[in-house]
Design a protein around this motif. Structure first.
Motif, short mmCIF file in Angstrom:
data_model
loop_
_atom_site.label_atom_id
_atom_site.label_comp_id
_atom_site.label_asym_id
_atom_site.label_seq_id
_atom_site.Cartn_x
_atom_site.Cartn_y
_atom_site.Cartn_z
N GLY A 84 36.44 32.58 49.48
CA GLY A 84 36.22 32.90 48.08
C GLY A 84 34.77 33.29 47.82
N LYS A 85 34.42 33.41 46.55
CA LYS A 85 33.08 33.83 46.16
C LYS A 85 32.16 32.62 46.01
CE LYS A 85 34.39 38.13 45.76
NZ LYS A 85 33.95 39.16 46.73
N ILE A 86 30.93 32.76 46.51
CA ILE A 86 29.93 31.71 46.38
C ILE A 86 28.72 32.26 45.63
CG2 ILE A 86 28.33 30.19 47.60
CD1 ILE A 86 30.31 30.09 49.91
N VAL A 87 28.32 31.57 44.57
CA VAL A 87 27.14 31.95 43.80
C VAL A 87 26.15 30.79 43.87
CG1 VAL A 87 26.23 32.60 41.54
CG2 VAL A 87 28.51 33.38 42.23
N PHE A 88 24.95 31.06 44.35
CA PHE A 88 23.95 30.01 44.49
C PHE A 88 23.16 29.82 43.19
CE2 PHE A 88 24.39 31.07 49.06
CZ PHE A 88 24.73 29.80 49.51
N LEU A 89 22.82 28.55 42.92
CA LEU A 89 22.02 28.18 41.76
C LEU A 89 20.74 27.52 42.27
CD1 LEU A 89 24.91 26.32 39.85
CD2 LEU A 89 24.31 28.75 39.68
N THR A 90 19.60 27.96 41.80
CA THR A 90 18.35 27.41 42.31
C THR A 90 17.17 27.70 41.40
OG1 THR A 90 16.85 27.40 44.22
CG2 THR A 90 17.89 29.48 43.66
N ALA A 91 16.14 26.89 41.53
CA ALA A 91 14.91 27.11 40.77
C ALA A 91 13.93 27.98 41.55
CB ALA A 91 14.26 25.76 40.44
N SER A 92 14.29 28.36 42.78
CA SER A 92 13.40 29.14 43.63
C SER A 92 14.20 30.23 44.34
CB SER A 92 12.72 28.24 44.67
OG SER A 92 12.09 29.00 45.67
N LYS A 130 39.94 49.22 34.69
CA LYS A 130 41.17 49.96 34.45
C LYS A 130 41.78 50.43 35.77
CE LYS A 130 42.88 53.82 31.67
NZ LYS A 130 42.50 54.96 30.82
N ASN A 131 43.11 50.52 35.77
CA ASN A 131 43.87 51.01 36.92
C ASN A 131 43.86 50.05 38.10
OD1 ASN A 131 44.40 53.31 35.42
ND2 ASN A 131 42.73 54.47 36.32
N THR A 132 43.74 48.77 37.81
CA THR A 132 43.74 47.75 38.86
C THR A 132 44.53 46.54 38.40
OG1 THR A 132 41.52 48.45 39.50
CG2 THR A 132 42.28 46.36 40.37
N ILE A 133 45.29 45.96 39.32
CA ILE A 133 46.01 44.72 39.05
C ILE A 133 45.35 43.60 39.82
CG2 ILE A 133 48.19 43.48 39.41
CD1 ILE A 133 49.66 46.08 38.94
N ILE A 134 45.12 42.47 39.16
CA ILE A 134 44.56 41.30 39.82
C ILE A 134 45.69 40.43 40.34
CG2 ILE A 134 43.27 39.17 39.49
CD1 ILE A 134 41.53 40.54 37.52
N VAL A 135 45.61 40.09 41.62
CA VAL A 135 46.59 39.19 42.23
C VAL A 135 45.86 37.94 42.69
CG1 VAL A 135 48.25 38.86 44.08
CG2 VAL A 135 48.08 41.09 42.96
N VAL A 141 40.88 36.09 45.10
CA VAL A 141 41.49 37.02 44.16
C VAL A 141 41.50 38.40 44.80
CG1 VAL A 141 41.30 38.14 41.90
CG2 VAL A 141 40.75 35.72 42.14
N GLU A 142 42.64 39.08 44.75
CA GLU A 142 42.74 40.41 45.35
C GLU A 142 42.99 41.43 44.25
OE1 GLU A 142 45.02 42.64 49.06
OE2 GLU A 142 45.08 40.46 48.81
N TYR A 143 42.34 42.59 44.38
CA TYR A 143 42.45 43.64 43.39
C TYR A 143 43.24 44.80 43.98
CZ TYR A 143 38.52 40.88 41.78
OH TYR A 143 37.71 39.84 41.41
#
Length: 249
Positions: A84-92, A130-135, A141-143
């Motif tokens: 899946g997607k990973i988003v990092f959170l940090t002060a630096s 537009k013109n995309t289905i999310i599965v 998540v697949e587009y």
């Protein structure tokens, strides 16, 4: 669509977890996406939960955690099969370069800025365009582009999306709703149980014959109207050149 995005927020600061959860709430409500957030105050519980279910579509992960750096946690998750997607959170921004090693989807600096948060989320969910289905999959998540859909088949409480690469994706929704959502002249409701992409139709007799020889049923009482719409589509496709590629496939 009834699919729910599963999101994890892992940060040892309760305040930062609250801020990110509020941003998630604002963003997803604005996009009319269903979502569920689970908060973690330590990385151990997150790792255990991922190993058990691997259910999260997006993980917001603090860099500086209790006993491990967020980068190390991400490496453990990736090595365990999390995609899946990973988003990092940090002060630096010290570990920004290393974040690419684990295919991070974003790197948000504290204090958090909602505009930057939205920019990261837009990149992650670009398939909503537009013109995309999310599965929704178990851990991702697949587009699916309309261009890649041969036909959609209704089966009880779900729809089966048959794609040009041979894959079949499942969405739990009604075909009527999908028909309303797809605003594309190539798609024709030819039967109670089928929505067909005319681009992939090779020929029509009593039913549609697809480019891969599959048969898509045509509603008998409407066959004249459906044949007319099919012929009109072919005529327009010849004029625009859309027919040539499929005819030569």
């Amino acid at each position: 669509m009834k699919d729910v995005f599963e999101i994890a927020v892992c940060d040892d600061s309760s305040f930062d977890r609250f801020v990110i959860a509020e941003m998630i709430d604002g963003y997803f409500k604005d996009k009319s996406f269903l979502y569920h957030v689970t908060e973690y105050c330590n990385e151990g519980t997150l790792i255990d939960d991922i190993e058990e279910s691997n259910r999260y579509d997006i993980i917001f992960l603090d860099i500086y955690l209790n006993s491990l750096l967020g980068i190390e946690v991400a490496k453990k998750l990736r090595s365990g099969g999390y995609n899946g997607k990973i988003v990092f959170l940090t002060a630096s921004d010290k570990y920004a370069v290393e974040s690419y090693d684990v295919d991070a989807a974003g790197y948000l600096l504290k204090p958090h800025n909602y505009e930057k948060f939205c920019n990261v989320m837009d990149r992650i969910l670009i398939g909503r365009r537009k013109n995309t289905i999310i599965v929704k999959k178990r851990s991702s998540v697949e587009y699916i582009s309309y261009d890649n859909i041969r036909y959609i088949e209704s089966s009880n409480t779900k729809c089966l999306i048959h794609c040009s690469d041979g894959k079949v994706h499942t969405i739990y929704t009604r075909l009527d709703l999908m028909e309303n959502d797809i605003d594309d002249k190539r798609f024709l409701r030819c039967h109670r149980s089928f929505l067909v992409n005319l681009y992939y139709v090779r020929s029509m007799n009593e039913n549609f014959v697809m480019d891969n020889d599959e048969i898509v049923l045509v509603r008998k009482k409407s066959i004249k109207d459906i044949r007319r719409m099919y012929l009109e589509y072919n005529s327009n496709a010849v004029l625009t050149g859309d027919l040539a590629e499929i005819a030569g496939a």
